[in-house]
Design a protein around this motif. Structure first.
Motif, PDB file in Angstrom:
ATOM      1  N   VAL A 219       0.968  -1.167   0.058  1.00 19.49           N
ATOM      2  CA  VAL A 219       0.143  -0.066   0.002  1.00 19.49           C
ATOM      3  C   VAL A 219       1.159   1.198   0.006  1.00 19.49           C
ATOM      4  O   VAL A 219       1.614   1.491   1.011  1.00 19.49           O
ATOM      5  N   LEU A 220       1.004   1.879  -1.014  1.00 19.77           N
ATOM      6  CA  LEU A 220       1.731   2.962  -1.314  1.00 19.77           C
ATOM      7  C   LEU A 220       0.814   4.492  -0.900  1.00 19.77           C
ATOM      8  O   LEU A 220      -0.315   4.589  -1.236  1.00 19.77           O
ATOM      9  N   ILE A 221       1.391   5.037   0.099  1.00 24.22           N
ATOM     10  CA  ILE A 221       0.705   6.502   0.482  1.00 24.22           C
ATOM     11  C   ILE A 221       1.541   7.465   0.384  1.00 24.22           C
ATOM     12  O   ILE A 221       2.642   7.689   0.817  1.00 24.22           O
ATOM     13  N   GLY A 222       0.935   8.637  -0.316  1.00 22.42           N
ATOM     14  CA  GLY A 222       1.602   9.770  -0.692  1.00 22.42           C
ATOM     15  C   GLY A 222       1.084  10.742   0.578  1.00 22.42           C
ATOM     16  O   GLY A 222      -0.052  11.044   0.460  1.00 22.42           O
ATOM     17  N   LEU A 223       2.155  11.444   1.163  1.00 19.46           N
ATOM     18  CA  LEU A 223       1.729  12.375   1.998  1.00 19.46           C
ATOM     19  C   LEU A 223       1.577  13.755   1.215  1.00 19.46           C
ATOM     20  O   LEU A 223       2.214  13.922   0.265  1.00 19.46           O
ATOM     21  N   SER A 224       0.538  14.637   1.506  1.00 16.16           N
ATOM     22  CA  SER A 224       0.016  15.618   0.612  1.00 16.16           C
ATOM     23  C   SER A 224      -0.482  16.617   1.687  1.00 16.16           C
ATOM     24  O   SER A 224      -0.520  16.592   2.933  1.00 16.16           O
ATOM     25  N   ALA A 225      -1.189  17.538   1.054  1.00 15.22           N
ATOM     26  CA  ALA A 225      -1.903  18.470   1.884  1.00 15.22           C
ATOM     27  C   ALA A 225      -3.120  17.884   2.646  1.00 15.22           C
ATOM     28  O   ALA A 225      -3.666  18.456   3.754  1.00 15.22           O
ATOM     29  N   ARG A 226      -3.548  16.730   2.311  1.00 20.11           N
ATOM     30  CA  ARG A 226      -4.557  16.049   2.824  1.00 20.11           C
ATOM     31  C   ARG A 226      -4.287  14.951   3.670  1.00 20.11           C
ATOM     32  O   ARG A 226      -5.017  14.580   4.673  1.00 20.11           O
ATOM     33  N   THR A 227      -3.076  14.305   3.450  1.00 20.54           N
ATOM     34  CA  THR A 227      -2.731  13.192   4.200  1.00 20.54           C
ATOM     35  C   THR A 227      -1.448  13.270   4.806  1.00 20.54           C
ATOM     36  O   THR A 227      -0.423  13.887   4.325  1.00 20.54           O
ATOM     37  N   ASP A 228      -1.319  13.164   6.251  1.00 20.00           N
ATOM     38  CA  ASP A 228      -0.201  13.591   6.968  1.00 20.00           C
ATOM     39  C   ASP A 228       0.600  12.447   7.598  1.00 20.00           C
ATOM     40  O   ASP A 228      -0.126  11.248   7.333  1.00 20.00           O
ATOM     41  N   ALA A 229       1.703  12.707   8.162  1.00 19.36           N
ATOM     42  CA  ALA A 229       2.708  11.537   8.556  1.00 19.36           C
ATOM     43  C   ALA A 229       1.867  10.879   9.655  1.00 19.36           C
ATOM     44  O   ALA A 229       2.044   9.702   9.692  1.00 19.36           O
ATOM     45  N   ARG A 230       1.265  11.515  10.547  1.00 17.03           N
ATOM     46  CA  ARG A 230       0.807  10.843  11.609  1.00 17.03           C
ATOM     47  C   ARG A 230      -0.412   9.850  11.365  1.00 17.03           C
ATOM     48  O   ARG A 230      -0.615   8.752  11.735  1.00 17.03           O
ATOM     49  N   GLY A 231      -1.287  10.461  10.178  1.00 18.87           N
ATOM     50  CA  GLY A 231      -2.284   9.565   9.748  1.00 18.87           C
ATOM     51  C   GLY A 231      -1.752   8.326   9.130  1.00 18.87           C
ATOM     52  O   GLY A 231      -2.230   7.194   9.108  1.00 18.87           O
ATOM     53  N   ALA A 232      -0.709   8.629   8.198  1.00 20.82           N
ATOM     54  CA  ALA A 232      -0.054   7.353   7.561  1.00 20.82           C
ATOM     55  C   ALA A 232       0.541   6.413   8.336  1.00 20.82           C
ATOM     56  O   ALA A 232       0.270   5.241   8.471  1.00 20.82           O
ATOM     57  N   GLU A 233       1.326   6.757   9.517  1.00 22.49           N
ATOM     58  CA  GLU A 233       1.766   5.818  10.458  1.00 22.49           C
ATOM     59  C   GLU A 233       0.596   5.262  11.296  1.00 22.49           C
ATOM     60  O   GLU A 233       0.779   4.122  11.703  1.00 22.49           O
ATOM     61  N   ASP A 234      -0.117   5.829  11.555  1.00 25.49           N
ATOM     62  CA  ASP A 234      -1.550   5.197  12.382  1.00 25.49           C
ATOM     63  C   ASP A 234      -2.062   4.157  11.591  1.00 25.49           C
ATOM     64  O   ASP A 234      -2.978   3.361  11.995  1.00 25.49           O
ATOM     65  N   LEU A 235      -2.020   4.451  10.139  1.00 22.25           N
ATOM     66  CA  LEU A 235      -2.686   3.469   8.966  1.00 22.25           C
ATOM     67  C   LEU A 235      -1.827   1.988   9.201  1.00 22.25           C
ATOM     68  O   LEU A 235      -2.516   1.167   8.873  1.00 22.25           O
ATOM     69  N   ARG A 236      -0.512   2.108   9.318  1.00 15.27           N
ATOM     70  CA  ARG A 236       0.165   1.215   9.148  1.00 15.27           C
ATOM     71  C   ARG A 236      -0.322  -0.358   9.893  1.00 15.27           C
ATOM     72  O   ARG A 236      -0.312  -1.099   9.127  1.00 15.27           O
ATOM     73  N   PRO A 237      -0.422  -0.211  11.157  1.00  9.59           N
ATOM     74  CA  PRO A 237      -0.810  -1.552  11.541  1.00  9.59           C
ATOM     75  C   PRO A 237      -2.139  -2.118  10.931  1.00  9.59           C
ATOM     76  O   PRO A 237      -2.474  -3.267  10.844  1.00  9.59           O
ATOM     77  N   LEU A 238      -3.021  -1.349  10.560  1.00 11.32           N
ATOM     78  CA  LEU A 238      -4.216  -1.813   9.973  1.00 11.32           C
ATOM     79  C   LEU A 238      -4.207  -2.482   8.617  1.00 11.32           C
ATOM     80  O   LEU A 238      -4.574  -3.365   8.035  1.00 11.32           O
ATOM     81  N   VAL A 239      -3.064  -1.741   7.796  1.00  8.69           N
ATOM     82  CA  VAL A 239      -2.831  -2.244   6.663  1.00  8.69           C
ATOM     83  C   VAL A 239      -1.973  -3.562   6.661  1.00  8.69           C
ATOM     84  O   VAL A 239      -2.217  -4.818   5.950  1.00  8.69           O
TER      85      VAL A 239
END
Ligand code: CIR
Length: 255
Positions: A125-145
């Motif tokens: 699952v590739l996730i691109g940080l953007s104005a809408r997606t931040d590092a915190r959200g991406a890291e918290d998504l990691r265990p679910l993925v």
């Protein structure tokens, strides 16, 4: 890219208030609904059982159902969209996910993730940080993925691009379609990249669904590149979605 189901939502009349980076006029809701119906028909032709949810006037951008959730292995992850006017879309979508997916989990975070920033391959699952997606959200998504057996790779969406997938899409297990700008960011160095033709960057938000690649109409050179590479291309008019920065991937959750 093999899907049996898709979930879509009819564009609301309030789509005229949809977010956009630059104003080229409001979409026409009736025309948008026609284009959306053709999109739903194309998903069905490609072999998906499509559930179409009613329009949700409370959320102008709710036709872009890909942003508030991610479905992996039939498990829905309720995300946290990064635009304030879209945050409530996640809770509004949850009951439909409960009804149509085998399990629903919530991304618990103080950060933000938009589904448009997520590109899934068979195992990553590739996730691109953007104005809408931040590092915190991406890291918290990691265990679910990871719980679904995927590796999460955090990348950067170049600053002028709304979503990672605004300028890229998966074509098959090892190939993506991307704009030259996103390809140059190195995000796809481990994959084969087909670049959109000059002046046709808006075609990069395509979707591979089973045997076909759906591409926005009006990008003949990119369509040619795909056909020559052996893909079966179906073109769809997305002029109304484009006025509010949307494209083909944003209008469905595929699973
Ligand atoms: C927005 O700015 O959120 C909408 N007007 C467009 C969202 C497009 N979604 C996507 O690229 N996944």
């Amino acid at each position: 890219f093999e899907f049996t189901h898709a979930l879509c939502r009819v564009p609301a009349d309030s789509v005229c208030d949809g977010l956009r980076a630059s104003d080229r006029g409001d979409p026409d809701p009736a025309l948008f609904r026609n284009q959306h119906a053709a999109y739903v028909a194309a998903l069905r032709d490609a072999g998906c059982a499509v559930t179409v949810l009613e329009a949700d006037e409370a959320f102008p951008d709710s036709v872009f159902i890909e942003d508030p959730a991610l479905v992996l292995n039939g498990v829905a992850i309720v995300l946290r969209p990064g635009a304030p006017s879209r945050l409530g879309e996640a809770a509004a979508l949850r009951p439909a996910l409960e009804e149509h997916c085998r399990k629903v989990v919530d991304l618990k975070t103080e950060g933000f993730v938009d589904g448009g920033d997520i590109l899934c391959t068979d195992d990553r699952v590739l996730i691109g940080l953007s104005a809408r997606t931040d590092a915190r959200g991406a890291e918290d998504l990691r265990p679910l993925v990871e719980a679904q057996g995927y590796r999460l790779e955090v990348l950067q969406t170049p600053p002028e691009i709304l979503h990672f997938k605004t300028e890229s899409s998966l074509l098959d297990a090892e190939t993506v379609l991307a704009t030259p700008a996103l390809a140059a960011s190195g995000a796809f160095d481990s994959m084969r990249v087909i670049e959109t033709a000059p002046g046709e960057g808006a075609s990069a938000n395509a979707i591979r669904v089973n045997d076909v690649v759906m591409l926005s109409a009006g990008y003949p050179e990119t369509a040619d590149r795909l056909t020559q590479a052996g893909y079966e291309v179906v073109t769809l008019d997305t002029s109304q979605a484009a006025l509010v920065d949307g494209g083909l991937s944003c209008m469905s959750l595929r699973y």
